[in-house]
Design a protein around this motif. Structure first.
Motif: not given
Length: 178
Positions: A164, A167, A103-105, A97, A92, A99-100, A89
């Protein structure tokens, strides 16, 4: 002579096309039955459409994770040898970054969808709906997205707001509030 070659080529071409059209394919395999198709038609939309009955908690998900995921994704989703699933987290915008899931999905439902269709890597599509809800709950709880005692099911999973979510552009994006 030249015209007769063109006629012969055209005749052969027409004959080949006629034979190809008459044939129904290479004759390999058998048509899939409706039951077989239904077994693989399991996509889940970001709004939760298509979620199956069932439920799961992070505690039950830890049991599934330890039995079926830890070898590839490490203890508690830390990664190694494959992708890290937890943490990242706030990274990004960094040069490297992380991406987990946390943090990303953008949607929790797509985590469920991916796990259900593609995991475990060696036996995809083998988890029950309860195992998939539980594993999703475990991964979301490890990322601080839901509480350890929260229950995920077809009603609660689409309501989970991922960190996110904003995002990504999406047809599923919620209307902007003024």
């Amino acid at each position: 002579m030249r015209n007769s070659k063109l006629v012969s080529i055209a005749t052969l071409g027409s004959l080949w096309l006629g034979l190809a059209a008459a044939q129904q394919g290479p004759g390999l395999g058998v048509p899939a039955t409706p039951e077989e198709i239904a077994g693989w038609d399991v996509s889940i939309a970001p709004d939760g459409a298509g979620l199956p009955p069932g439920s799961g908690t992070a505690a039950a998900g830890k049991t599934v994770y330890d039995a079926k995921c830890v070898a590839c994704h490490g203890v508690d989703g830390a990664g190694r040898p494959n992708d890290q699933l937890v943490g990242g987290q706030g990274t990004l915008r960094e040069a490297a970054p992380i991406r987990t899931i946390g943090s990303y999905w953008p949607y929790a439902t797509t985590v469920f969808d991916y796990v259900r269709r593609a995991m475990p890597y060696v036996t995809p599509h083998s988890l029950t709906p309860d195992e998939t809800y539980a594993l999703t709950a475990y991964l979301l709880a490890r990322n601080g997205v839901i509480g350890e005692s929260d229950v995920l099911n077809a009603d609660t999973l689409p309501k989970v707001v991922m960190p996110n979510r904003s995002g990504f552009d999406s047809v599923y994006r919620e209307p902007r509030r003024r």
